[in-house]
Design an enzyme around this catalytic site. Sequence first.
Site, PDB file in Angstrom:
ATOM      1  N   LYS A  29       6.167  -3.810  -4.714  1.00 38.76           N
ATOM      2  CA  LYS A  29       7.465  -3.799  -4.426  1.00 38.76           C
ATOM      3  C   LYS A  29       8.231  -3.936  -3.102  1.00 38.76           C
ATOM      4  CE  LYS A  29      11.354  -2.228  -6.140  1.00 38.76           C
ATOM      5  NZ  LYS A  29      12.092  -3.133  -7.010  1.00 38.76           N
TER       6      LYS A  29
ATOM      7  N   CYS B 241       0.854  -1.079   0.180  1.00 42.00           N
ATOM      8  CA  CYS B 241      -0.069  -0.035  -0.142  1.00 42.00           C
ATOM      9  C   CYS B 241       0.991   1.348  -0.037  1.00 42.00           C
ATOM     10  CB  CYS B 241      -0.957   0.015   1.128  1.00 42.00           C
ATOM     11  SG  CYS B 241      -1.845  -1.459   1.656  1.00 42.00           S
TER      12      CYS B 241
ATOM     13  N   GLU C 279       7.497 -13.383 -12.788  1.00 41.14           N
ATOM     14  CA  GLU C 279       7.140 -12.214 -12.025  1.00 41.14           C
ATOM     15  C   GLU C 279       6.559 -11.197 -13.195  1.00 41.14           C
ATOM     16  OE1 GLU C 279      10.628 -10.370 -10.123  1.00 41.14           O
ATOM     17  OE2 GLU C 279       8.999 -10.211  -8.547  1.00 41.14           O
TER      18      GLU C 279
ATOM     19  N   ASN D  52      -1.313   1.388   6.171  1.00 42.17           N
ATOM     20  CA  ASN D  52      -0.293   0.546   5.560  1.00 42.17           C
ATOM     21  C   ASN D  52      -0.134  -0.273   6.834  1.00 42.17           C
ATOM     22  OD1 ASN D  52      -0.591   1.880   3.276  1.00 42.17           O
ATOM     23  ND2 ASN D  52       1.742   2.145   3.159  1.00 42.17           N
ATOM     24  N   GLY D  53      -0.011  -2.018   6.345  1.00 40.02           N
ATOM     25  CA  GLY D  53       0.259  -2.695   7.625  1.00 40.02           C
ATOM     26  C   GLY D  53      -0.732  -3.581   7.940  1.00 40.02           C
TER      27      GLY D  53
ATOM     28  N   LYS E 274      12.379 -13.640 -12.406  1.00 42.79           N
ATOM     29  CA  LYS E 274      12.224 -12.407 -13.386  1.00 42.79           C
ATOM     30  C   LYS E 274      11.275 -12.744 -14.267  1.00 42.79           C
ATOM     31  CE  LYS E 274      13.487  -9.720 -11.755  1.00 42.79           C
ATOM     32  NZ  LYS E 274      14.340  -9.722 -10.468  1.00 42.79           N
TER      33      LYS E 274
ATOM     34  N   TRP F 128      -3.186  -2.676  -1.339  1.00 43.54           N
ATOM     35  CA  TRP F 128      -2.825  -3.762  -1.989  1.00 43.54           C
ATOM     36  C   TRP F 128      -3.429  -4.863  -0.845  1.00 43.54           C
ATOM     37  CZ3 TRP F 128      -0.008  -8.028  -0.144  1.00 43.54           C
ATOM     38  CH2 TRP F 128       0.339  -9.081  -1.081  1.00 43.54           C
TER      39      TRP F 128
ATOM     40  N   ARG G 216       4.554   0.446  -6.289  1.00 42.49           N
ATOM     41  CA  ARG G 216       4.542  -0.504  -5.187  1.00 42.49           C
ATOM     42  C   ARG G 216       3.658  -1.749  -5.242  1.00 42.49           C
ATOM     43  NH1 ARG G 216       6.656   2.514  -0.611  1.00 42.49           N
ATOM     44  NH2 ARG G 216       5.414   1.293   0.939  1.00 42.49           N
TER      45      ARG G 216
ATOM     46  N   GLU H 201      17.367 -16.479 -10.493  1.00 43.12           N
ATOM     47  CA  GLU H 201      17.055 -15.144 -10.603  1.00 43.12           C
ATOM     48  C   GLU H 201      16.324 -14.964 -12.157  1.00 43.12           C
ATOM     49  OE1 GLU H 201      16.390 -12.578  -8.819  1.00 43.12           O
ATOM     50  OE2 GLU H 201      16.522 -10.961 -10.039  1.00 43.12           O
TER      51      GLU H 201
ATOM     52  N   HIS I 297      17.579 -35.323 -11.699  1.00 43.09           N
ATOM     53  CA  HIS I 297      16.596 -35.769 -10.357  1.00 43.09           C
ATOM     54  C   HIS I 297      14.978 -35.507 -10.502  1.00 43.09           C
ATOM     55  CE1 HIS I 297      20.507 -37.244  -9.116  1.00 43.09           C
ATOM     56  NE2 HIS I 297      20.922 -36.138  -9.385  1.00 43.09           N
TER      57      HIS I 297
HETATM   58  O1  M6R Z   1      13.317  -4.980  -0.884  1.00 37.87           O
HETATM   59  P1  M6R Z   1      13.590  -6.229  -0.761  1.00 37.87           P
HETATM   60  O2  M6R Z   1      14.827  -6.420  -1.668  1.00 37.87           O
HETATM   61  O3  M6R Z   1      13.931  -6.713   0.590  1.00 37.87           O
HETATM   62  O4  M6R Z   1      12.608  -7.170  -1.258  1.00 37.87           O
HETATM   63  C1  M6R Z   1      12.639  -8.428  -1.604  1.00 37.87           C
HETATM   64  C2  M6R Z   1      11.696  -9.201  -2.417  1.00 37.87           C
HETATM   65  O5  M6R Z   1      10.505  -8.799  -2.226  1.00 37.87           O
HETATM   66  C3  M6R Z   1      12.120  -8.796  -3.795  1.00 37.87           C
HETATM   67  O6  M6R Z   1      13.180  -9.057  -4.389  1.00 37.87           O
HETATM   68  C4  M6R Z   1      11.136  -9.309  -4.974  1.00 37.87           C
HETATM   69  O7  M6R Z   1      11.379 -10.611  -5.030  1.00 37.87           O
HETATM   70  C5  M6R Z   1      11.259  -8.635  -6.295  1.00 37.87           C
HETATM   71  N1  M6R Z   1       9.996  -8.361  -6.730  1.00 37.87           N
HETATM   72  C6  M6R Z   1      12.127  -9.390  -7.289  1.00 37.87           C
HETATM   73  O8  M6R Z   1      12.056  -8.956  -8.328  1.00 37.87           O
END
Ligand code: M6R
Length: 610
Positions: free
Chosen positions: A605, A2, A490, A103-104, A487, A77, A27, A483, A506
């Site tokens: 984010k 949020c 996501e 937020n929270g 990517k 969110w 975010r 990674e 395996h």
């Molecule tokens: O702000 P942070 O680096 O702690 O965030 C960690 C993850 O939430 C963040 O890397 C998330 O996996 C990204 N969306 C990856 O692209």
Amino acid sequence: MCGIVGYVGKKEATPLLLSALKRLEYRGYDSCGVGVISLKDGRIAVQKTPGKIQNLVDLLKTKDLPLSHVGISHTRWATHGKPTRSNAHPHADTSGKILIVHNGIIENYQELKAELQSKGYRFTSETDSEVIAHLIASFGRDDLFKAVQKTLKKLVGSFALGIISSDFPDRLIAARLGSPLIIGVGKDENFIASDVSAILEHTRKIIYLKDGEIADIRSDEVCVYDLSGRKVPAKIQTVSFKLDAVQKEGFPHFMLKEIHEQPEVLSAMLSLRLKKGMVVLEGIGLSDTALVQCRNIMIVACGTAYHAGLVGKYIIEQLACVPVAVDVSSEFRYRSPIIDKNTLVIAVSQSGETADTLAAVREAKARGAKVVSICNVVGSSLTRESDGVLYTHAGPEIGVASTKAYTAQLGMMYLLALKFAVIHKKLSGFRVQSLVKGLKEIPATLKKILKDKARIAKIARANAHFGSFLFLGRNVNFPSALEGALKLKEISYIPAEGYAAGEMKHGPIALIDEYRAVVCITPESDTYEKMISNMQEIRARKGKIIAIATDGDTGIRQHASNIIYVPKVDRLLTPLVTVLPLQLIAYYIAVARGNDVDQPRNLAKSVTVE
Ligand code: M6R
């Protein structure tokens, strides 16, 4: 997660709140709203809607809000309750005179709600947040600040709060516990926001509200108090990054812009941290003697930052011979990790607000470990809770899919590995200098790869139809495979898995057929031949291979349908280079599929709830 923006000043609040809120879109959110105090009659007016801020802008064309100089706005969110109009913030108390954005998560909201309902307070949403508005009202309308103070004492959970009341039309109250909130200090106007990027065009003077602090904000004054009501000094800091940093500057998406910023980010880091061939880790907060005394290292992080941590394990163990364990933060705190005062915990986080990583750090500290964080956001919660901080200074990362923050985290891992290798006397001076030289050449190498992006885009588009992807790598490039897969999933929503190539036999090999694309990260390395064997096994099962290989490797052509060449670098440094094509593949596939690259569905984010 949020986003909150609040304003008190002399300008018209609604357009300002909306444009600032737009800067928080990255975010991640699924509904939004704005509430103001009418200048004419002092009444509260609210508009909210599911979906994007543009929906709110369109709504306001027909259902205008009154002229106002005070207001709060929010992107939600969804956690408790669907993304509907009634669940969107701001939320009002039953009288409609108190308005809050939150937020929270309020963990004890059900019991508070039941208590308030029994007293006649009417709830109109399914959210946990609404209790806050009613609770404030339940403490009377004479003193808003005191009512907020009493309310906060009853809340269990985390919050960043913006509060306005028609009884006090010139005030904005803000509070935080566990969720980020900053105050922007302007001339005859003040702001609150979830992060600096929202208000950068209005002011650079920022107060980072600390956990347990409440601010009483008027257009010409900001007073900060602790929970007991004692006034505390509010340090105003001036942020240095420019507005350009939060604008696309001609790129179609923030993600592509941030991918292009990686050479600069790395180069700035290396010139700051490498002096006369020596690694300078200012901010680490521990002397070399204290670092040598650390018998083991534990890295905690989530998502992409976790992958940077995994690369860290490979290189610190290989270069410095110090044992390193890596945990996803959400697992670390519940698995009773064996740590003591001789353990160095390294917390990696772009935002510094990731709830799981913060919880892991608290757990580590409670068990006596020293905590150093690698973080991008100056003044974030993580940096305040760590014994030392290594800032990555990658600039604001707006795209939800992390790119430049990852490269910067990797850069810092290499510097840390070199530092440990030197203080543990595990590397010859020649090897140190050769790695330092290699590191310094990486930015130019990344620029070369970026010049070839049209070719990478073509390969990505040609493979965008695949329904699933497998990413394989070995040794230091096993985390690169993880990674690359993260990517892609996501932003393209294509199921993708990352595996250590040796694990393929395996299990994952069962998935290989002509409908499966496999990205093989195959730079020159000690495990090159083993990767080639894996590629043969994939080809034998008709899998489609996209290889990432070293310039000049012509032999690989017989194994892969598509090849993305990257310049040769030291084997240990290859993750800094191979990740770039992986980011570009994900980006161009997502674009080809017409997805919202910067704000992928369901993602936030910074994940400020556990
Ligand atoms: O702000 P942070 O680096 O702690 O965030 C960690 C993850 O939430 C963040 O890397 C998330 O996996 C990204 N969306 C990856 O692209």
